[in-house]
Structure formats: structure tokens, C-alpha cells
Design an enzyme around this catalytic site. Sequence first.
Site, PDB file in Angstrom:
ATOM      1  CE  LYS A 129     -55.557  45.793  47.747  1.00 41.73           C
ATOM      2  NZ  LYS A 129     -56.902  46.023  48.223  1.00 41.73           N
TER       3      LYS A 129
ATOM      4  CG  PHE B 147     -53.857  53.781  49.281  1.00 39.24           C
ATOM      5  CD1 PHE B 147     -54.427  54.685  50.165  1.00 39.24           C
ATOM      6  CD2 PHE B 147     -53.932  52.429  49.588  1.00 39.24           C
ATOM      7  CE1 PHE B 147     -55.071  54.258  51.328  1.00 39.24           C
ATOM      8  CE2 PHE B 147     -54.567  51.989  50.747  1.00 39.24           C
ATOM      9  CZ  PHE B 147     -55.138  52.906  51.615  1.00 39.24           C
TER      10      PHE B 147
ATOM     11  CG  ASP C  70     -47.616  49.215  47.843  1.00 41.80           C
ATOM     12  OD1 ASP C  70     -48.055  48.056  47.694  1.00 41.80           O
ATOM     13  OD2 ASP C  70     -48.228  50.100  48.468  1.00 41.80           O
TER      14      ASP C  70
HETATM   15  N1  PLP Z   1     -50.769  49.264  49.134  1.00 39.04           N
HETATM   16  C1  PLP Z   1     -51.561  49.285  48.068  1.00 39.04           C
HETATM   17  C2  PLP Z   1     -50.978  49.540  46.721  1.00 39.04           C
HETATM   18  C3  PLP Z   1     -52.937  49.057  48.192  1.00 39.04           C
HETATM   19  O1  PLP Z   1     -53.722  49.075  47.129  1.00 39.04           O
HETATM   20  C4  PLP Z   1     -53.461  48.791  49.488  1.00 39.04           C
HETATM   21  C5  PLP Z   1     -54.904  48.558  49.683  1.00 39.04           C
HETATM   22  O2  PLP Z   1     -55.715  48.822  48.857  1.00 39.04           O
HETATM   23  C6  PLP Z   1     -52.587  48.779  50.568  1.00 39.04           C
HETATM   24  C7  PLP Z   1     -51.246  49.009  50.359  1.00 39.04           C
HETATM   25  C8  PLP Z   1     -53.107  48.491  51.954  1.00 39.04           C
HETATM   26  O3  PLP Z   1     -53.449  47.151  52.028  1.00 39.04           O
HETATM   27  P1  PLP Z   1     -54.407  46.615  53.223  1.00 39.04           P
HETATM   28  O4  PLP Z   1     -55.745  47.213  52.993  1.00 39.04           O
HETATM   29  O5  PLP Z   1     -54.375  45.122  53.055  1.00 39.04           O
HETATM   30  O6  PLP Z   1     -53.787  47.059  54.490  1.00 39.04           O
END
Ligand code: PLP
Length: 390
Positions: A245, A130, A216
Site C-alpha cells: 500500500k 484480512f 501483516d
Molecule cells: N493485508 C492487509 C492488511 C490489507 O489491508 C490488504 C488490502 O486491503 C491486503 C493484505 C491485500 O492487499 P492487496 O489488495 O494489495 O492485494
Amino acid sequence: MIDEPAVMRTYARYPVTLVRGEGLRVWDDAGRSYLDLIGGLGTLSLGHCHPEWVEAVERAARTIGMTSNLVATVPQAVLADRLAALVPIEDARVFFCNSGAEANEALLKLVRKHALREGRPAIVVLDGSFHGRTVATLAATGQPSKRAPFEPLVDWFRFVPPGDLAALDEALAPGDVGAVFLEPVLGEGGVVPLSIGYLRGVRERCDAAGALLAVDEVQAGAGRVGEWLSISLAGVRPDVASLAKALGGGLPIGALVSPAELSFEPGEHASTFGGGPVPCAAALSVLDVIERDGLLGSVRSMGALLRREVERLVPAGSLREIRGRGLLMGFEVAEDLDATTVVHGLRERGVLASTAGTGVVRFTPPFTIDAGEVDVAAKALAEALAEAAA
Ligand code: PLP
């Protein structure tokens, strides 16, 4: 509970309206208190209303308003220096934005530009991953049901199963791959840590293929697993990383960290709000408190205690697997149980948790959780599992 007919239903909401928080405790509008193990979906690194974080935000908001990126500000410059020093990327440069998806969108543009220049335009990504809800990050997300309503999306990506080096070899074989992009711990995909052997194997193969290794770290980074980057648990250095986050402690901030030689040129990428003085001051206070209070160590020890307590207390056969690193923990329930029912049972016992992937109860508590709170969490999970199985 407040009525909210005008709010677009993008989340299946819990029947709770929260009005106040302190540390790991939150209170709803009926005065009921909960232990908050959702922690703003992993954003709340220091808990609710941590005094130093509040003080930093208040001070920044009183000092200067939004400035734009046409000028420099002290909090942004200092935060960039701090991140460049913390992250194991040589001669790093930092681009600030406002969310995880935006950090990954920037990362994808950056690696795609490099990949095109090198004549190897494809980017390898993982099934079950994700990366966000914007168009490119969604296209990179290895969950077909999330992509389906919007396809065709961006066609830069080649998917491989996580943990399978032979499949990665096959994907790299045509010689057209400029980057591999992965979460070292798949978060939304069900809290699935990639093994040390796999991550080292990916690094070796990227080196051999001349591909960038981009990570990521939006959910697992910024201290969540007891390291600034979760890939450091495998002793692997990435080429490029995204963070968000936990970095802001509750204020929206995302960061792309890359070597100077890969940096965007002026005009290639931008964000009006990115790196504003208030979120940067908030993130600096998060880094300060983590370092001063030794919270990376606490994340590791409290995560280990949580695992031990859950193993000791939960009814035999109610969990298929306990997965995770540090304070990113996933509890995969037995096949005949439903994770959403368990999360509901936790809530009835005054504990807030989320689900991830299929059949996984997820805890992403603040790094300040203590042994007593771990005990409450493990006991509530054991009871909720027993009730769901009854
Ligand atoms: N990447 C990862 C690994 C995530 O867990 C998330 C959100 O849960 C995102 C990207 C997207 O982040 P945002 O919701 O701040 O756009």
C-alpha cells in the site's frame, strides 16, 4: 459518469468517475471536487501527483525499461537497503512483489517452509483479519463469508479471537505451531488496533513456543500510523513483515522482509514484475519525502487532531467508538445508523471515505493532510452523522 459495462463488478462502486487529482483534492468528470480521504485505499502516502514522486517515476521510466530479476538494478538494491535499515528486523533481506496479497503469499510460504522444517506446521491467525484474495491469503483471512465460496482452501491455519491471550495459549498448547501471523491494526476487519499488552503477550508466547511472529503491515505499515511498522507502537519486534500500500505512493509494490537465515533459496519463490525500476524509484521517493518532511510526526499529530476534532464535533450518541492509530482511523457508527449511508452523506459534502468491517467509516488519507483538511473532514463527518441520525 462513464459507462463501464466491460469491467467485472468486484467492487460496489461509488457513482463517481475521477479524472484528476492534486494533493488531497480530486475532481470528477463533471468538474466537482472532493477531499480524498480514501487515498487510493491507503496507498497514496504523498497525495495525488506529488511533484517529487512524479519526477522520480518519470525519471525512472525515461532511464530504463523493465529489466527482469535475472539482473540487478540500482533502484531495487537501494530500496532493499533502505527498507532493511528502517524495519526492526536484524540482518534483514527483502523480496519485492506487486501487491499486499502477493507480499503475504510470499510471507506465508516462507514461514510455512520454516514451520515444516521445525516439525510445527500450523500457523495461528486471527478472527476478523484480512490478508488478501489469493488462495493462501484468503485461507488465512478470518472472515468466513469471504472464504466460503472457495472452500476447501489451504488447511495450514488455526484461528483465534484477537486480543485473547488465553485463546492463543490454547492454540499453542499442542506444540505444533510454527508461526503466529497477525495485523497489529486490523484494517479491513473494522480498524481494530491490538493492545500493547496483547502484542507483547504474543511476542512472549511466540518466543516460549519457538514460533515466528509474522506481521501483516500491508495497510498499517510504511508510515501510516506514524511508525514504519505499526507493531513498533507496542515496542515489539517481529520476525517477519509484509509491506505494500503506502510504500509505493500509488504504484504497485509489495515487500516481504525477513531475516537472512529464513530467506528463500533461488528457485523457491519469484515474481517477474517484482521490484522493477519504476515502482522501486517511486517507493524510494516516498521514503525520501517522509523522512525529509518529517511526515511520521505529522501522521501522528494529524491523526490525533482528527480524533479530537471528531470527538468535539460529532453529535452525541452517533458514534459507538473512534478507533485507529495515526492516519488509519475508523469511526464505528451507532447501532441504529448505517456506515454506508454516512459515507454517502460524506460524498454529498465533497468528502470521499470508505467503510471497513461492520458499521465502520474509515479514513486513510495521504500523510500530507494538513490541519485545514482535517477540519473539513471532521465537520463533514459530523454533518453526515447528524443527517443519517435525523
Ligand atoms: N493485508 C492487509 C492488511 C490489507 O489491508 C490488504 C488490502 O486491503 C491486503 C493484505 C491485500 O492487499 P492487496 O489488495 O494489495 O492485494
